[in-house]
Design an enzyme around this catalytic site. Structure first.
Site, PDB file in Angstrom:
ATOM      1  CG  HIS A 370      31.597  39.171  38.211  1.00 21.71           C
ATOM      2  ND1 HIS A 370      32.264  40.381  38.238  1.00 21.71           N
ATOM      3  CD2 HIS A 370      31.786  38.615  39.428  1.00 21.71           C
ATOM      4  CE1 HIS A 370      32.853  40.545  39.414  1.00 21.71           C
ATOM      5  NE2 HIS A 370      32.570  39.486  40.162  1.00 21.71           N
ATOM      6  CE  LYS A 561      37.867  45.406  25.933  1.00 18.69           C
ATOM      7  NZ  LYS A 561      36.951  46.049  26.882  1.00 18.69           N
ATOM      8  NE  ARG A 562      36.728  36.649  29.168  1.00 22.50           N
ATOM      9  CZ  ARG A 562      35.403  36.561  29.040  1.00 22.50           C
ATOM     10  NH1 ARG A 562      34.878  35.654  28.231  1.00 22.50           N
ATOM     11  NH2 ARG A 562      34.605  37.341  29.726  1.00 22.50           N
ATOM     12  CE  LYS A 567      35.201  40.489  27.443  1.00 20.00           C
ATOM     13  NZ  LYS A 567      34.850  41.542  28.394  1.00 20.00           N
ATOM     14  CB  THR A 667      38.265  46.725  35.466  1.00 24.50           C
ATOM     15  OG1 THR A 667      38.807  45.514  34.949  1.00 24.50           O
ATOM     16  CG2 THR A 667      37.214  46.414  36.516  1.00 24.50           C
ATOM     17  CE  LYS A 671      42.540  47.056  35.194  1.00 25.66           C
ATOM     18  NZ  LYS A 671      42.441  45.663  34.754  1.00 25.66           N
TER      19      LYS A 671
END
Length: 826
Positions: A370, A561-562, A567, A667, A671
């Site tokens: 991952h 998100k985290r 990110k 993911t 969504k």
């Protein structure tokens, strides 16, 4: 072999799915399970009563499912994961059991609502982010596809922390999600197991010269299993999620207690039970590292013992069929010790020769990777292994020695390759490379998006791919449409089903039938109206829970998100500052509300600074009269699964802006698209495949590609060059550095800007101009509501590939070699 016992099911009318049956069940549980009446029962107890009523209907199927698996002697999948971010269970169970209508009406006749009682359920926050949520989606899909599967994890007493924002900063508060009864789990004390730690290894040779090893220790912890039912969608399959809880193997220290030493009386118990106390203990200290490794071995040993016990109950010592009846999927490297643990069981307890044991092991395990970042690959100090798991370290050394002989035979004299591929990393402190152990001990290694899997082969694990290319494959992630569309977005689900039927909930490819409605003015109108209703729902929730007021007549631009540098939430904040400066310059912008949410790891200073900067910018922007009705920024506190179910359906724009080559898949991107949000993103992770499906005219792509990132870094990336050449970027950076957003402490965010200008490891400055220009295209597109609606509808229609059902079907067919097993209640 055990004697088979026929399951006795209750009379069908006792557990009927009618409105009256649910009313009776509810009342019975209020009285008999909770010892309350209608006047004294609390709202949470009413939730428990309906949850118990639903669970009653799951149990028949749950027992019958397990009995059928034994009777048919199926091949079983065991999905080992240190995280299962399952969130709330009531709504999903009601939906999958096909009793939503009956439960809703039964509650309404009693003056209650399902929606309000669902809010009483506490999120089971047994995960940190995408890894754990993916595992939860996979469980749903495995049950829906009727696959014989069991999830195995840890029953953390404290899940992912509750996040509070105070003075703009993140504060972590305990998430004691088990403080109230959990109606879904059933404890199985009869199946408790002993887990060894520490000690030493005794070796000896028998009369034939065969070497034997025995791990001697007096340090044990009890693993107590708690089982949770996982129902499939509209079938009779109810699979199992088994979570292990740590208990002390020693009795309460009564002698200490009687002598007045009350602390010593409970000390050993507390030490043992710490293992399952909290998700992700801070591992910046050696004690934290030891606890984390303990957690991993605790999960692996309990799960392997349980799997072996179940196998032997049916097959005795016929180990030759073990890989035909058992497949174990390692969700990232956290359960990698399972490889050494199964070897230990076979060698030391079942008296196998090495080669025979290794043959079984390497036919049993599959490994899912991952991460693409080398620094995120899990490694443990050899010294810690030797202290905590001495026998496993011996086994890992032997695995490595034999493996390196294979490498040396393939590439004679290539010493550098041997060093690169060794499971043991040499250096000032020797380390065990868990990803390498996972690759060597597994028959399958998969990435989770096409780009990710390709980069594993060409970059991260290139040496291993060259040795065993047949092991490597791709399984692009997906999400369950039951929770992430049908449950979380009932308005859109109703519109879709009204026009194309309900088959899409189980076969997401059927969403393609929506394409013919994309240009239909009436459908567009209904689609945008329900989007506005979802915005209203979110606005009402945020007003009630966080005192945030939202302007519905703006683009809802969302990044949840985290919080992590790769990110690039910080890039999003830079864009907000850029828009703020445009407004101050008197320029017109398309009204926009930017929503950012997520948790930063407690020990991750820079991530916490990003949260602090976001709130500081929000404070300025939201209080400036010039921005009213034009621009707002809000940080959403305590992002979690149940919160995501409210945020995602309301979003217009989905921010998926990680540096190309850093996100394995993602993911959240799927969504959002499935719920009618358009994506602004880089060519990273699953964005690449989403772009292919949606079409470039319905996607907002910006930034450097993986190849361009690599080329820029190879040439020597100098972020200051971009800063000096771009006036807009320079204004934004200088405004932060000047202390404008932190007037009480001018240098507060200087470390952030200094890092951007000196190293900028995730290339925010290099992608800034492209991002700004892409956001301008977004704003222009949003002014044409009909065109925007068409793009959004096409995104929904073309996201069928990104169902976790498709992903799990591929795992089943291409890795696990498992077949569906239909469950009949007759």
């Amino acid at each position: 072999m055990s004697k088979k016992t026929k399951t006795i099911l209750p009379n069908s009318d006792v557990l009927a799915n009618s409105i009256e049956a649910f009313k009776k069940s509810f009342t019975d549980h209020i009285h008999h399970s909770l010892a309350r009446d209608g006047r004294t029962a609390t709202e949470h107890e009413k939730f428990l009563a309906i949850a118990y009523s639903v669970r009653d209907r799951l149990i028949d199927r749950w027992i019958k499912t397990q009995e059928t698996y034994y009777d048919k002697d199926v091949k079983r999948v065991y999905y080992l994961s240190l995280e299962f971010l399952i969130g709330r269970t009531l709504g999903n169970s009601v939906l999958n059991l096909d009793v939503e209508g009956a439960v809703t009406e039964a509650l309404e006749e009693m003056g209650l609502t399902l929606e309000e009682l669902r809010e009483e359920e506490v999120d089971a926050g047994l995960g940190n982010g995408g890894l754990g949520r993916l595992a939860a989606c996979f469980l749903d899909s495995m049950a829906t596809l009727e696959l014989p599967a069991t999830g195995m994890g840890i029953r953390y007493e404290y899940g992912m922390f509750n996040q509070k924002i105070k003075d703009g900063q993140q504060e972590e508060h305990p998430d004691n999600w088990l403080r109230l009864p959990n109606p879904w789990e059933i404890a199985r004390p009869a199946n408790a197991l002993r887990i060894p730690f520490y000690g030493y290894v005794v070796s000896w040779q028998d009369e034939t010269g065969k070497l034997h090893n025995r791990w001697d220790t007096k340090d044990y912890v009890i693993a107590l299993p708690y089982d949770t039912p996982i129902p499939g969608y509209h079938n009779n399959t109810v699979n199992n999620l088994r979570l292990w809880s740590a208990r002390s193997a020693d009795d309460f220290g009564l002698a200490y207690f009687n002598n007045g030493d009350y602390i010593a009386a409970v000390h050993d118990m507390e030490i043992s039970e710490t293992i399952s106390k909290v998700l992700y203990p801070n591992d910046t200290s050696m004690n934290g590292k030891e606890l984390r490794l303990k957690q991993q071995y605790f999960l692996c040993s309990a799960s392997l013992q349980d799997i072996v016990n179940r196998f032997k109950k049916t097959h005795g010592n016929h180990w030759n069929v073990f890989p035909e009846k058992v497949v174990i999927q390692l969700n990232d490297t956290h359960p990698a010790i399972s490889i050494a643990e199964l070897m230990r069981i076979l060698l030391d307890q079942e008296d196998f020769e090495w080669d025979a044991a290794w043959d079984i092991v390497t036919k049993t395990f599959g490994y899912t990777n991952h991460t693409l970042m080398p620094e995120a690959l899990e490694k443990w100090p050899v010294s810690l292994f030797e202290h905590l798991l001495p026998r496993h370290l011996q086994i890992i050394y032997e695995i490595n020695a034999r493996f390196l002989r294979t490498v040396a035979m393939r590439w004679p004299g290539d010493v550098e390759r041997l060093s690169r591929m060794s499971i043991i990393e040499e250096g000032s402190e020797k380390m065990v490379r868990m990803a390498y152990l996972s690759i060597v001990g597994s028959f399958s290694v998969n990435g989770v998006a096409a780009l990710h899997s390709e980069l594993l082969k060409t970059e991260l694990f290139r040496d291993f791919f060259e040795l065993t290319p047949e092991k490597f494959n791709n399984k692009t992630n997906g999400v369950t449409p039951r929770r992430w569309v049908r449950k979380s977005n009932p308005l859109m689900s109703e519109l879709i089903s009204k026009n194309i039927g309900e088959s899409w909930v189980r076969n997401l490819d059927d969403l393609k039938k929506l394409e013919k409605f994309a240009a239909d003015k009436n459908f567009q109108k209904e689609f945008m109206e329900l989007k506005r209703e979802n915005k209203k729902r979110l606005a009402k929730y945020l007003q009630e829970t966080q005192s945030i007021e939202l302007n519905l007549d703006t683009i809802f631009d969302v990044q949840v998100k985290r919080i992590h540098e790769y990110k690039r939430q910080l890039l999003n904040v830079l864009h907000v500052i850029h828009l703020y400066l445009q407004i101050k310059d008197g320029k017109e912008i398309e009204p926009r509300t930017v929503l950012i949410g997520g948790k930063a790891a407690p020990g991750y200073w820079m991530a916490k600074q990003i949260i602090r900067l976001t709130n500081a910018v929000a404070s300025v922007v939201n209080s400036d009269p010039d921005c009213r009705g034009k621009l707002a920024l809000h940080f959403l506190e305590n992002y979690r699964v149940s919160f995501a179910e409210k945020i995602i359906p309301a979003a217009d724009l989905s921010e998926q802006i990680s540096t190309a080559g850093t996100e394995a898949s993602g993911t959240g991107n799927m969504k959002f698209a499935l719920n009618g949000a358009l994506t602004i993103g880089t060519l990273d992770g699953a964005n690449v495949e989403m772009l292919e499906e949606a079409g470039k005219d319905n996607f907002f792509i910006f930034g450097l590609s993986v190849e361009q990132v690599q080329d820029l870094l190879a040439k020597g990336y100098r972020p200051r060059d971009f800063y000096e050449k771009d006036g807009d970027l320079r204004r934004v950076i200088d405004l932060i550095a000047s202390g404008f957003f932190s007037p009480d402490r001018a240098d507060l965010f200087k470390p952030v800007t200094d890092k951007l200008l000196s190293s900028d490891p995730f290339l925010l400055l290099a992608d800034f101009r492209s991002y700004i220009e892409c956001q301008e295209r977004v704003a222009k597109a949003y002014t044409n509501k009909a065109a925007w609606a068409k793009m959004a509808i096409l995104n929904v229609a073309r996201m069928g590939k990104f169902s976790s059902d498709r992903t799990i079907h591929q795992y089943s067919e291409e890795i696990w070699n498992t077949k569906p097993c239909k469950i009949s209640l007759k």
